[in-house]
Design an enzyme around this catalytic site. Structure first.
Site, PDB file in Angstrom:
ATOM      1  N   ASP A  96       0.859  -1.180   0.000  1.00  0.00           N
ATOM      2  CA  ASP A  96       0.000   0.000   0.000  1.00  0.00           C
ATOM      3  C   ASP A  96       0.899   1.235   0.000  1.00  0.00           C
ATOM      4  OD1 ASP A  96       0.777   0.609   2.588  1.00  0.00           O
ATOM      5  OD2 ASP A  96      -1.259   0.720   3.395  1.00  0.00           O
ATOM      6  N   ASP A 260      -4.934  -6.076   8.111  1.00  0.00           N
ATOM      7  CA  ASP A 260      -3.525  -6.015   8.508  1.00  0.00           C
ATOM      8  C   ASP A 260      -3.426  -5.207   9.788  1.00  0.00           C
ATOM      9  OD1 ASP A 260      -3.826  -3.593   6.371  1.00  0.00           O
ATOM     10  OD2 ASP A 260      -2.387  -3.073   7.929  1.00  0.00           O
ATOM     11  N   CYS A 387       6.877 -20.701  22.562  1.00  0.00           N
ATOM     12  CA  CYS A 387       7.453 -20.066  21.361  1.00  0.00           C
ATOM     13  C   CYS A 387       8.956 -19.870  21.564  1.00  0.00           C
ATOM     14  CB  CYS A 387       6.753 -18.746  21.052  1.00  0.00           C
ATOM     15  SG  CYS A 387       7.384 -17.326  21.954  1.00  0.00           S
ATOM     16  N   HIS A 412       6.743 -12.744  19.984  1.00  0.00           N
ATOM     17  CA  HIS A 412       5.955 -13.638  20.838  1.00  0.00           C
ATOM     18  C   HIS A 412       4.470 -13.267  20.715  1.00  0.00           C
ATOM     19  CE1 HIS A 412       4.125 -15.142  24.601  1.00  0.00           C
ATOM     20  NE2 HIS A 412       3.644 -13.912  24.698  1.00  0.00           N
TER      21      HIS A 412
END
Lengths: 429, 360
Positions: A96, A260, A387, A412
């Site tokens: 964009d 987004d 993670c 994370h």
């Protein structure tokens, strides 16, 4: 519903040494660093968004160096971000213009042709028409007509649609692998619905709703409802810069195809409280506040205090180091939580020394802060996460201090958010 | 706790009123005898102290260096005493050796006049046996001390260009300098090798007659080392000197041939091709040609560069960047101009290549 992460060169050094607080030996910036999709065990998003304003070019300075801009345009976004289709199949690579970066200009610095050229160079799969943000939003009851809004708002509305028409034509040259997206801007739900209908008439079958950042969630709902009712049901819809990540159900309800956001990453170090994310037993996102132990001689606030002579750098370095040691000992169960809190708060007191505040207000603020930190350290959330950030860093992930820790914590959060979204999708489906 | 420390010191004959001495001491001992007083103001606005704050990155670099077993630190830390330090002769008269006694009963009496960053770095390293040289003097009051501070710290740094020229001679430098060092090495080769197309053309401290600024060429090379064709040779001086220097030399041979009119006998003043903006932008044209056509030799580069002929305004006319027009000499060596020109030239080249392909 796809989640795209809006990148702005968010990477970490995988060999960063937390104890010495320095980069790994022979680290090469960017090339040796890792993006979230490289660092984590699983890719934490369904695609990436790169804005032209972040890359930068002629008139607009972005975040990339000149050498990086030119390489980005030679190689394309996927190669530059090492987000290749082969390794990450079925992902989107969306572009964009980054309207927020030029919000203060009278007209966008970009047109349809050069924007299409940028997307072609970047080898994007999707790209938005160059829009111009409208900051007003009228309640339905008092919504103004196009004749009633100020000239500036009207100009922004019109240039957005005009650019979309130009861009639609120019985008044909990019080829069949590219999907142009028409951006909706408006000052009310009704004007957004009109813009959406116009974009569909131009031939767009994927629209993007811009300027949603300042909107309250009920305003966003109104806008989505109006837009949905003015466009065919098979027209896809993207929400640009979606910050209300707690309200995923609303997006789903209005048939949003994709959105987004940078929130999971950015809130790790820009939010006052919600720095470290978790998904709780009830399936909601919950948050912890990271422990601030800034670098004594690199932190700007402390540097300013050293310059005016109100702190002694030799002394605050001792406090800084004591806080780090105490937190690590507490995490390793060789030290107690009260010792850790004492050390952290002693440093905090210097960091937040405010000459204006009265001693009693200062004491109250310190008590509140201590309680917040006591929860973070006491509940040991890093031990419940598998993670890579938490696995390798442990409590370091909860320390608010320099980019390598803060961006790791953001990664994370991306991991947690993506998991949350996946669970959300299965329950909604 | 010891209330005083003693050192045998060398006292050069300088100024009887302000005795100067020198000795060696461990960082931990220096910390006991001297402190850092930074400039600051009290509530009434009165200035005290003189040192600037710590510079974290600088300290880190010194520490990295000092951690190496090969490290030496020949320049001394300078400490001033305005009291609670005294000298008394030992040995024969005029031997130049005296005993320094420092009274520590009220904390460290010395003030660090020079070397605070080195001193801080030394305090952080594990090897506490590393000794540093200390130069000291005893003066009457704050004014003499401040005078010495200003005199010591008001030196002029070496010109950057000279530092860059010296870099290639030195190994084991901070990482920050290694790209620059490689770029300087390659610049030197291009300026002095017999077969280089840029031979003698680069202006260096030691070659004032050159036309293209060395720092400009270094920027081109550094961009290529991080994000371009020379990336392959980053950290490898040998292949950089063989293949890297050949690539740049071949390319600029092509530039000189294709743009002969704008190159030969010209200076940055009358041709923007030789100017910072032109050289750096043409560097990106090299990268684009190399990636898009695989060019490495002069003929291959020249073949691509011909697509730009007639579409440049190096010495006259104007450039059109999007909607903006710029006179040929309106281009400056500033980031936004360099970006505009680079993107423009590469885009013209790209369109030219596409058209040529269609015609074929």
């Amino acid at each position: 519903m796809k989640f795209l992460f809006a990148d702005s060169l968010d990477f970490v050094d995988p060999n960063y040494d937390f104890l010495a607080d320095r980069h790994g030996a022979k680290r090469v910036a960017l090339h040796g660093d890792e993006f979230p999709h490289e660092f984590l065990d699983e890719v934490p998003y369904d695609g990436m968004l790169v804005s032209r304003g972040i890359v930068g070019d002629g008139p607009v300075a972005g975040k990339y160096t000149d050498a990086q801009i030119m390489r980005f345009r030679r190689e394309g976004a996927r190669s530059f971000l090492r987000f290749e289709e082969a390794r990450f199949p079925d992902t989107m690579m969306m572009g964009d213009c980054g309207a927020f970066t030029y919000r203060a200009m009278a007209v966008p610095p970009y047109g349809g042709e050069d924007t299409a050229e940028f997307y072609a160079d970047g080898r994007f799969t999707h790209g938005c028409s160059p829009d111009h943000i409208i900051f007003d939003f009228d309640a339905p009851i008092s919504a103004r007509t196009i004749e009633e809004v100020p000239e500036d708002v009207r100009d922004r509305y019109e240039v957005t649609l005009q650019n979309a028409a130009e861009f639609k034509a120019a985008a044909k040259a990019i080829g069949p692998g590219f999907t142009p997206m028409g951006v909706i801007q408006g000052w009310s739900a009704a004007s957004m619905a009109d813009a959406a209908a116009d974009l569909v008439k131009m031939g767009y079958d994927y629209l993007a709703l811009g300027g949603t950042v300042p909107l309250k969630i009920h305003q966003l709902r109104q806008a989505l409802a109006a837009i949905r009712s003015s466009i065919p049901s098979d027209t896809r819809l993207h929400v640009l810069g979606f910050g209300k990540i707690e309200c995923l159900a609303d997006l789903e309800h209005f048939g949003v195809t994709s959105f987004d956001t940078t929130s999971p990453l950015v809130r790790a170090f820009k939010d006052a409280k919600k720095n470290y994310w978790m998904r709780d037993a009830a399936g909601d996102l919950s948050y912890y506040t990271a422990i601030r132990i800034p670098q004594a001689t690199e932190n700007n606030k402390l540097k300013a205090k050293a310059r005016e002579g109100s702190v002694n750098q030799e002394e605050i370095r001792v406090l800084e180091s004591a806080a780090l040691v105490a937190v690590r000992e507490m995490a390793g169960r060789t030290g107690g939580i009260d010792d850790a809190l004492d050390a952290v708060m002693e440093y905090w007191a210097i960091l937040n020394w405010d000459e204006e505040a009265s001693p009693s207000r200062r004491a109250a603020a310190a008590t509140r802060q201590r309680a917040v930190y006591a929860r973070t350290l006491g509940e040991r959330p890093w031990e419940d996460c598998t993670c890579r950030v938490c696995r390798e860093g442990g409590v370091e992930a909860l320390i608010f201090r320099n980019s390598n820790r803060n961006k790791r914590r953001g990664m994370h959060n991306l991991h947690v958010f993506h998991r949350h979204l996946q669970k959300f999708r299965t329950t909604e489906a | 706790m010891t209330e005083k420390l003693e050192f045998d010191v060398i006292v050069p004959r300088q100024n009887a009123a302000v005795p100067v001495f020198t000795f060696a001491a461990k960082a931990s001992d220096v910390r006991r005898i001297a402190r850092i007083e930074r400039a600051g103001r009290d509530a009434g606005g009165v200035l005290s102290g003189f040192q600037r704050p710590q510079i974290a990155a600088h300290i880190r670099e010194i520490r990295d260096y000092l951690e190496k077993p090969t490290a030496i630190l020949p320049n001394p830390i300078v400490v001033a005493f305005t009291g609670r330090a005294s000298l008394r002769p030992v040995g024969g008269a005029g031997s130049g050796i005296q005993r320094l006694t420092i009274d520590l009963s009220d904390g460290a009496p010395g003030l660090i006049v020079d070397g605070q960053q080195r001193f801080t770095a030394l305090n952080e390293i594990a090897d506490r046996d590393f000794e540093l040289l200390v130069s000291g003097f005893i003066c009457d009051g704050a004014e003499e001390l401040q005078r010495q501070f200003i005199l010591i710290n008001n030196t002029r740094p070496l010109p950057k260009a000279l530092v860059y020229e010296l870099l290639p001679q030195v190994s084991d430098l901070p990482l920050r300098m290694s790209n620059r060092s490689q770029a300087a090495l390659l610049t030197e080769a291009l300026n002095y090798r017999a077969d280089s197309s840029l031979r003698g053309l680069i202006r260096q401290q030691t070659n004032p007659k050159g036309i293209i600024r060395d720092t400009v060429l270094q920027r081109l090379i550094m961009a290529s080392l991080t994000d371009g064709a020379l990336r392959l040779h980053a950290g490898d001086d040998r292949t950089l000197m063989e293949n890297g220097s050949r690539l740049i030399s071949e390319y600029f041979h092509a530039v000189q041939t294709v743009f002969e009119k704008e190159w030969k006998g010209r200076t940055p003043k009358d041709s923007r091709l030789l100017h910072g903006a032109g050289i750096i932008a043409m560097g990106y044209v090299m990268e684009a040609l190399h990636v898009m056509t695989g060019a490495t030799e002069r003929e291959e580069f020249a073949d691509g560069l011909r697509l730009l002929r007639g579409k440049t305004a190096w010495t006259e006319g104007e450039w059109t960047f999007g909607g903006e027009r710029r006179r040929w000499n309106g281009l400056q060596n500033v980031p936004s101009d360099i970006r505009q020109l680079s993107l423009h030239l590469v885009q013209v080249l790209k369109r030219g290549l596409a058209e040529r392909e269609q015609a074929a």
